[in-house]
Design a protein around this motif. Structure first.
Motif, PDB file in Angstrom:
ATOM      1  N   CYS A  21     -18.123  46.019 -24.211  1.00 18.77           N
ATOM      2  CA  CYS A  21     -18.756  46.715 -25.331  1.00 18.77           C
ATOM      3  C   CYS A  21     -18.261  48.151 -25.328  1.00 18.77           C
ATOM      4  O   CYS A  21     -18.445  48.880 -24.341  1.00 18.77           O
ATOM      5  CB  CYS A  21     -20.266  46.672 -25.184  1.00 18.77           C
ATOM      6  SG  CYS A  21     -21.174  47.547 -26.476  1.00 18.77           S
ATOM      7  N   TRP A  35     -27.525  44.085 -23.596  1.00 18.89           N
ATOM      8  CA  TRP A  35     -26.850  42.887 -24.092  1.00 18.89           C
ATOM      9  C   TRP A  35     -27.935  41.901 -24.536  1.00 18.89           C
ATOM     10  O   TRP A  35     -28.924  41.691 -23.813  1.00 18.89           O
ATOM     11  CB  TRP A  35     -26.002  42.243 -23.011  1.00 18.89           C
ATOM     12  CG  TRP A  35     -24.731  42.963 -22.711  1.00 18.89           C
ATOM     13  CD1 TRP A  35     -24.492  43.850 -21.692  1.00 18.89           C
ATOM     14  CD2 TRP A  35     -23.492  42.851 -23.419  1.00 18.89           C
ATOM     15  NE1 TRP A  35     -23.208  44.303 -21.727  1.00 18.89           N
ATOM     16  CE2 TRP A  35     -22.568  43.694 -22.784  1.00 18.89           C
ATOM     17  CE3 TRP A  35     -23.072  42.114 -24.531  1.00 18.89           C
ATOM     18  CZ2 TRP A  35     -21.249  43.830 -23.232  1.00 18.89           C
ATOM     19  CZ3 TRP A  35     -21.765  42.247 -24.968  1.00 18.89           C
ATOM     20  CH2 TRP A  35     -20.865  43.091 -24.325  1.00 18.89           C
ATOM     21  N   ARG A  37     -28.469  38.023 -26.867  1.00 20.43           N
ATOM     22  CA  ARG A  37     -27.779  36.856 -27.389  1.00 20.43           C
ATOM     23  C   ARG A  37     -28.691  36.113 -28.357  1.00 20.43           C
ATOM     24  O   ARG A  37     -29.917  36.215 -28.287  1.00 20.43           O
ATOM     25  CB  ARG A  37     -27.348  35.931 -26.256  1.00 20.43           C
ATOM     26  CG  ARG A  37     -28.484  35.274 -25.478  1.00 20.43           C
ATOM     27  CD  ARG A  37     -27.932  34.502 -24.293  1.00 20.43           C
ATOM     28  NE  ARG A  37     -28.982  33.826 -23.542  1.00 20.43           N
ATOM     29  CZ  ARG A  37     -28.769  33.190 -22.405  1.00 20.43           C
ATOM     30  NH1 ARG A  37     -27.543  33.126 -21.879  1.00 20.43           N
ATOM     31  NH2 ARG A  37     -29.781  32.593 -21.787  1.00 20.43           N
ATOM     32  N   ARG A  44     -33.235  36.245 -31.256  1.00 27.73           N
ATOM     33  CA  ARG A  44     -32.382  37.051 -30.386  1.00 27.73           C
ATOM     34  C   ARG A  44     -33.151  37.365 -29.113  1.00 27.73           C
ATOM     35  O   ARG A  44     -34.321  37.752 -29.171  1.00 27.73           O
ATOM     36  CB  ARG A  44     -31.965  38.335 -31.105  1.00 27.73           C
ATOM     37  CG  ARG A  44     -30.891  39.117 -30.416  1.00 27.73           C
ATOM     38  CD  ARG A  44     -30.325  40.206 -31.315  1.00 27.73           C
ATOM     39  NE  ARG A  44     -29.690  39.642 -32.503  1.00 27.73           N
ATOM     40  CZ  ARG A  44     -28.984  40.377 -33.355  1.00 27.73           C
ATOM     41  NH1 ARG A  44     -28.816  41.677 -33.154  1.00 27.73           N
ATOM     42  NH2 ARG A  44     -28.453  39.801 -34.417  1.00 27.73           N
ATOM     43  N   TYR A  93     -23.246  36.850 -28.600  1.00 21.38           N
ATOM     44  CA  TYR A  93     -23.691  37.928 -27.720  1.00 21.38           C
ATOM     45  C   TYR A  93     -23.467  39.269 -28.404  1.00 21.38           C
ATOM     46  O   TYR A  93     -22.393  39.537 -28.936  1.00 21.38           O
ATOM     47  CB  TYR A  93     -22.937  37.870 -26.400  1.00 21.38           C
ATOM     48  CG  TYR A  93     -23.442  36.775 -25.488  1.00 21.38           C
ATOM     49  CD1 TYR A  93     -23.213  35.439 -25.788  1.00 21.38           C
ATOM     50  CD2 TYR A  93     -24.184  37.073 -24.352  1.00 21.38           C
ATOM     51  CE1 TYR A  93     -23.694  34.421 -24.974  1.00 21.38           C
ATOM     52  CE2 TYR A  93     -24.667  36.080 -23.520  1.00 21.38           C
ATOM     53  CZ  TYR A  93     -24.421  34.754 -23.838  1.00 21.38           C
ATOM     54  OH  TYR A  93     -24.905  33.752 -23.028  1.00 21.38           O
ATOM     55  N   TYR A  94     -24.485  40.097 -28.343  1.00 17.29           N
ATOM     56  CA  TYR A  94     -24.460  41.419 -28.973  1.00 17.29           C
ATOM     57  C   TYR A  94     -24.694  42.501 -27.925  1.00 17.29           C
ATOM     58  O   TYR A  94     -25.488  42.321 -27.006  1.00 17.29           O
ATOM     59  CB  TYR A  94     -25.561  41.545 -30.018  1.00 17.29           C
ATOM     60  CG  TYR A  94     -25.495  40.549 -31.144  1.00 17.29           C
ATOM     61  CD1 TYR A  94     -26.111  39.312 -31.040  1.00 17.29           C
ATOM     62  CD2 TYR A  94     -24.827  40.865 -32.329  1.00 17.29           C
ATOM     63  CE1 TYR A  94     -26.057  38.396 -32.080  1.00 17.29           C
ATOM     64  CE2 TYR A  94     -24.775  39.959 -33.371  1.00 17.29           C
ATOM     65  CZ  TYR A  94     -25.385  38.730 -33.237  1.00 17.29           C
ATOM     66  OH  TYR A  94     -25.339  37.832 -34.263  1.00 17.29           O
ATOM     67  N   CYS A  95     -24.032  43.618 -28.096  1.00 17.57           N
ATOM     68  CA  CYS A  95     -24.391  44.794 -27.329  1.00 17.57           C
ATOM     69  C   CYS A  95     -25.057  45.788 -28.270  1.00 17.57           C
ATOM     70  O   CYS A  95     -24.826  45.768 -29.482  1.00 17.57           O
ATOM     71  CB  CYS A  95     -23.189  45.424 -26.646  1.00 17.57           C
ATOM     72  SG  CYS A  95     -21.883  46.033 -27.742  1.00 17.57           S
ATOM     73  N   TRP A 113     -26.068  48.549 -33.114  1.00 21.84           N
ATOM     74  CA  TRP A 113     -25.736  47.194 -32.713  1.00 21.84           C
ATOM     75  C   TRP A 113     -24.278  46.895 -33.019  1.00 21.84           C
ATOM     76  O   TRP A 113     -23.750  47.320 -34.045  1.00 21.84           O
ATOM     77  CB  TRP A 113     -26.621  46.188 -33.454  1.00 21.84           C
ATOM     78  CG  TRP A 113     -28.039  46.224 -33.016  1.00 21.84           C
ATOM     79  CD1 TRP A 113     -29.008  47.097 -33.421  1.00 21.84           C
ATOM     80  CD2 TRP A 113     -28.654  45.361 -32.050  1.00 21.84           C
ATOM     81  NE1 TRP A 113     -30.192  46.818 -32.777  1.00 21.84           N
ATOM     82  CE2 TRP A 113     -30.001  45.763 -31.942  1.00 21.84           C
ATOM     83  CE3 TRP A 113     -28.205  44.285 -31.288  1.00 21.84           C
ATOM     84  CZ2 TRP A 113     -30.901  45.124 -31.079  1.00 21.84           C
ATOM     85  CZ3 TRP A 113     -29.093  43.652 -30.441  1.00 21.84           C
ATOM     86  CH2 TRP A 113     -30.427  44.074 -30.340  1.00 21.84           C
ATOM     87  N   GLN A 115     -21.235  43.859 -33.615  1.00 22.26           N
ATOM     88  CA  GLN A 115     -21.168  42.729 -34.526  1.00 22.26           C
ATOM     89  C   GLN A 115     -21.321  41.388 -33.832  1.00 22.26           C
ATOM     90  O   GLN A 115     -21.521  40.386 -34.494  1.00 22.26           O
ATOM     91  CB  GLN A 115     -19.843  42.743 -35.306  1.00 22.26           C
ATOM     92  CG  GLN A 115     -18.683  42.076 -34.619  1.00 22.26           C
ATOM     93  CD  GLN A 115     -18.213  42.792 -33.376  1.00 22.26           C
ATOM     94  OE1 GLN A 115     -18.638  43.889 -33.058  1.00 22.26           O
ATOM     95  NE2 GLN A 115     -17.317  42.165 -32.640  1.00 22.26           N
ATOM     96  N   GLY A 116     -21.233  41.351 -32.531  1.00 20.77           N
ATOM     97  CA  GLY A 116     -21.410  40.116 -31.799  1.00 20.77           C
ATOM     98  C   GLY A 116     -20.114  39.416 -31.487  1.00 20.77           C
ATOM     99  O   GLY A 116     -19.134  39.516 -32.232  1.00 20.77           O
TER     100      GLY A 116
END
Length: 123
Positions: A21, A35, A37, A44, A93-95, A113, A115-116
């Motif tokens: 990230c 993190w 998901r 989420r 998965y997102y940061c 955030w 974009q995943g």
């Protein structure tokens, strides 16, 4: 601040991936980073997070002992090392960068955030 998560892909159960990230246009070295998901049809959920110094690391119980969150010395890149992957780890998965120097388990504390990136674990 725009965040970019990368490193996702297709892996067999038991395999490993490392997600990264990074922030563009502005550093997030003073922010906690988390993190999260999201699997299809599910909410989420928090996976792990670190404070602005790379310490005080938090993990969800479901990934503890398998996933490792770390941060580079400059604080501009945060990693999620995922080992012993399971099919139930399949998700986007997102940061996210927290409003404060610390991470938290709740989504509402995060201001920015990414974009995943998709992680698919096959059985």
């Amino acid at each position: 601040v725009q965040l970019q998560a990368s490193g996702g892909g297709l892996v067999q159960a038991g395999g490993s991936l490392r997600l990264s990230c990074v922030a563009s246009a502005r550093t997030f070295s003073n922010n906690g980073v988390g993190w999260f998901r999201q699997a299809p049809g599910k909410e989420r959920e928090f996976v792990g997070g670190t404070n602005w110094k790379g310490g005080s690391i938090l993990y969800a119980d479901s990934v503890k002992g398998r996933f490792t969150v770390s941060r580079d010395v400059a604080g501009n890149t945060v990693y999620l090392q995922m080992d012993s992957l399971r099919p139930e780890d399949t998700a986007v998965y997102y940061c996210a960068a927290h409003r404060s120097p610390y991470a938290s388990r709740q989504t509402d504390g995060y201001r920015y955030w990414g974009q995943g990136t998709l992680v698919t674990v096959s059985s």
